[in-house]
Design a protein around this motif. Structure first.
Motif, PDB file in Angstrom:
ATOM      1  N   ARG A 107       0.859  -1.193   0.000  1.00 43.48           N
ATOM      2  CA  ARG A 107       0.000   0.000   0.000  1.00 43.48           C
ATOM      3  C   ARG A 107       0.888   1.233   0.000  1.00 43.48           C
ATOM      4  O   ARG A 107       1.945   1.266   0.628  1.00 43.48           O
ATOM      5  N   LEU A 108       0.413   2.274  -0.690  1.00 45.01           N
ATOM      6  CA  LEU A 108       1.162   3.521  -0.789  1.00 45.01           C
ATOM      7  C   LEU A 108       0.212   4.697  -0.605  1.00 45.01           C
ATOM      8  O   LEU A 108      -0.964   4.621  -0.971  1.00 45.01           O
ATOM      9  N   VAL A 109       0.727   5.772  -0.067  1.00 44.07           N
ATOM     10  CA  VAL A 109       0.021   7.044  -0.052  1.00 44.07           C
ATOM     11  C   VAL A 109       0.847   8.005  -0.896  1.00 44.07           C
ATOM     12  O   VAL A 109       2.027   8.254  -0.610  1.00 44.07           O
ATOM     13  N   VAL A 110       0.226   8.515  -1.967  1.00 42.78           N
ATOM     14  CA  VAL A 110       0.963   9.316  -2.942  1.00 42.78           C
ATOM     15  C   VAL A 110       0.138  10.527  -3.372  1.00 42.78           C
ATOM     16  O   VAL A 110      -1.085  10.552  -3.218  1.00 42.78           O
ATOM     17  N   SER A 111       0.826  11.488  -3.953  1.00 43.48           N
ATOM     18  CA  SER A 111       0.148  12.657  -4.509  1.00 43.48           C
ATOM     19  C   SER A 111      -0.666  12.250  -5.732  1.00 43.48           C
ATOM     20  O   SER A 111      -0.212  11.460  -6.564  1.00 43.48           O
ATOM     21  N   ASP A 112      -1.867  12.812  -5.848  1.00 41.43           N
ATOM     22  CA  ASP A 112      -2.677  12.488  -7.030  1.00 41.43           C
ATOM     23  C   ASP A 112      -2.129  13.154  -8.283  1.00 41.43           C
ATOM     24  O   ASP A 112      -2.563  12.851  -9.398  1.00 41.43           O
ATOM     25  N   GLN A 113      -1.156  14.061  -8.129  1.00 41.04           N
ATOM     26  CA  GLN A 113      -0.493  14.679  -9.272  1.00 41.04           C
ATOM     27  C   GLN A 113       0.678  13.833  -9.769  1.00 41.04           C
ATOM     28  O   GLN A 113       1.161  14.054 -10.889  1.00 41.04           O
ATOM     29  N   LEU A 114       1.118  12.893  -8.971  1.00 38.81           N
ATOM     30  CA  LEU A 114       2.262  12.055  -9.336  1.00 38.81           C
ATOM     31  C   LEU A 114       1.850  10.860 -10.172  1.00 38.81           C
ATOM     32  O   LEU A 114       2.553  10.464 -11.110  1.00 38.81           O
ATOM     33  N   VAL A 115       0.711  10.266  -9.848  1.00 37.80           N
ATOM     34  CA  VAL A 115       0.313   9.017 -10.494  1.00 37.80           C
ATOM     35  C   VAL A 115      -0.224   9.281 -11.900  1.00 37.80           C
ATOM     36  O   VAL A 115      -0.565  10.403 -12.260  1.00 37.80           O
ATOM     37  N   LEU A 116      -0.311   8.210 -12.672  1.00 40.43           N
ATOM     38  CA  LEU A 116      -0.831   8.280 -14.034  1.00 40.43           C
ATOM     39  C   LEU A 116      -1.960   7.284 -14.186  1.00 40.43           C
ATOM     40  O   LEU A 116      -1.743   6.078 -14.018  1.00 40.43           O
ATOM     41  N   PRO A 117      -3.179   7.741 -14.482  1.00 43.98           N
ATOM     42  CA  PRO A 117      -4.270   6.785 -14.731  1.00 43.98           C
ATOM     43  C   PRO A 117      -3.947   5.928 -15.950  1.00 43.98           C
ATOM     44  O   PRO A 117      -3.479   6.440 -16.972  1.00 43.98           O
ATOM     45  N   VAL A 118      -4.178   4.629 -15.836  1.00 37.83           N
ATOM     46  CA  VAL A 118      -3.877   3.718 -16.939  1.00 37.83           C
ATOM     47  C   VAL A 118      -5.061   2.791 -17.176  1.00 37.83           C
ATOM     48  O   VAL A 118      -5.912   2.599 -16.307  1.00 37.83           O
ATOM     49  N   ALA A 119      -5.079   2.206 -18.357  1.00 36.74           N
ATOM     50  CA  ALA A 119      -6.134   1.259 -18.708  1.00 36.74           C
ATOM     51  C   ALA A 119      -5.956  -0.022 -17.904  1.00 36.74           C
ATOM     52  O   ALA A 119      -4.859  -0.590 -17.857  1.00 36.74           O
ATOM     53  N   GLY A 120      -7.026  -0.481 -17.284  1.00 36.28           N
ATOM     54  CA  GLY A 120      -6.960  -1.673 -16.460  1.00 36.28           C
ATOM     55  C   GLY A 120      -6.526  -2.908 -17.214  1.00 36.28           C
ATOM     56  O   GLY A 120      -5.883  -3.801 -16.655  1.00 36.28           O
TER      57      GLY A 120
END
Length: 317
Positions: A107-120
């Motif tokens: 589990r991670l807690v990260v900035s929502d500006q850091l992650v990249l939405p990807v196709a499942g």
């Protein structure tokens, strides 16, 4: 709440530890990790302590910058929501350890500006997005100037070399030649040729991209470029690089170092993958459960048949 993380306790020794996970704050997400890749470049150098000069470097440390997970908690106002799949290029959410790069955990807690939405539907292949972005950056330069000359020769047919070759073909450029000395790794080319260096008579390459990280190969590569040609150093080099000046002088050789990827590179390769122009398939060769991390790292760094090792966290309670 605790998160199980891979921790490098000291060089060449790791353990799985339960680390405290912070509360989600404004602008942050909690991500349940499904897969995390093991890098044979930067992460291997963290493993054997050959890049100790990096700022913040020290043990114990949590590695990992190739992570795929699912959002399980999003702060009010976030554009992402629970259930979204995201690529996480590292994290810095644990106390008492260094995060270099902090993504190999359940589990991670990260900035929502850091992650990249990807196709499942990408599944485990999504861990390759950072490497694809690295390969893309070597040619694009992160969009900060005009793109560089694409490779007509690539040194090494590992994952990075394959992605660079695939990107070159996808861009509509002439198919590059790839040099590979190990027969097992030479297999699997699609749309380009892989040969041994000794079987290649050419000495007029315009742009040679080295992704092997061999510090001793520079002189030989300079002999293979045309006058004014370029050598691009796109691997990870443990030792200092040297070359013979007279040979480089006679060819007026250019030597360029490719830095790490930028956000624009990650967005670009994700778009290429989503459009079907770039395939990530066939590059992940090994997947092991997270609780076998010790054996997984040994395989990743010691088994020549292992192009890419991924830790599976999906069964974590």
């Amino acid at each position: 709440m605790k998160s199980t993380a891979v921790v490098f306790d000291r060089p060449k020794q790791l353990s799985l530890q339960a680390l405290e996970l912070p509360e989600v704050k404004v602008g942050q997400l909690e991500v349940a990790v499904q897969y995390s890749g093991i890098s044979t470049g930067a992460e291997r150098m963290l493993w054997d302590d050959s890049i100790s000069a990096l700022p913040g470097m020290g043990y114990p440390l949590v590695p990992g910058f190739e992570t795929l997970g699912q959002v399980v908690k999003a702060h009010t106002g976030s554009k992402l929501k629970e259930g979204d799949m995201v690529f996480v290029p590292g994290a810095n959410c644990f106390s008492g350890v260094q995060s270099m790069y902090g993504g190999a955990a359940s589990r991670l807690v990260v900035s929502d500006q850091l992650v990249l939405p990807v196709a499942g539907e990408l599944g485990v292949d999504a861990v390759l997005l950072a490497l694809a972005a690295t390969a893309y950056h070597a040619v694009s330069g992160g969009g900060m100037h005009e793109p560089f000359t694409p490779p007509d020769l690539i040194i090494g047919h590992g994952v990075m070399g394959r992605l660079l070759a695939r990107l070159t073909v996808a861009a509509g450029c002439p198919a590059p030649t790839v040099w590979e000395t190990q027969a097992e790794i030479a297999q699997g080319a699609k749309g380009y040729s892989v040969i041994r260096p000794e079987d290649d008579p050419r000495k007029d390459y315009q742009a040679i991209y080295d992704v092997n990280g061999d510090a001793c190969v520079l002189d030989h590569l300079i002999q293979r470029i045309r006058p004014g040609g370029e050598i691009v150093l796109a691997g990870y080099y443990k030792h200092g690089l040297e070359f013979s000046y007279p040979t480089a002088f006679s060819r007026e050789a250019r030597i360029r170092v490719a830095a790490e990827w930028k956000r624009s590179d990650l967005l670009a390769v994700n778009q290429l993958v989503n459009s079907g122009q770039l395939s990530l398939q066939g590059l992940v060769t090994h997947v092991q459960a997270f609780h076998t991390a010790n054996a997984a790292y040994e395989t990743a760094f010691g088994d020549v048949s292992c192009l890419k090792m991924v830790l599976d966290w999906s069964a974590h309670a």
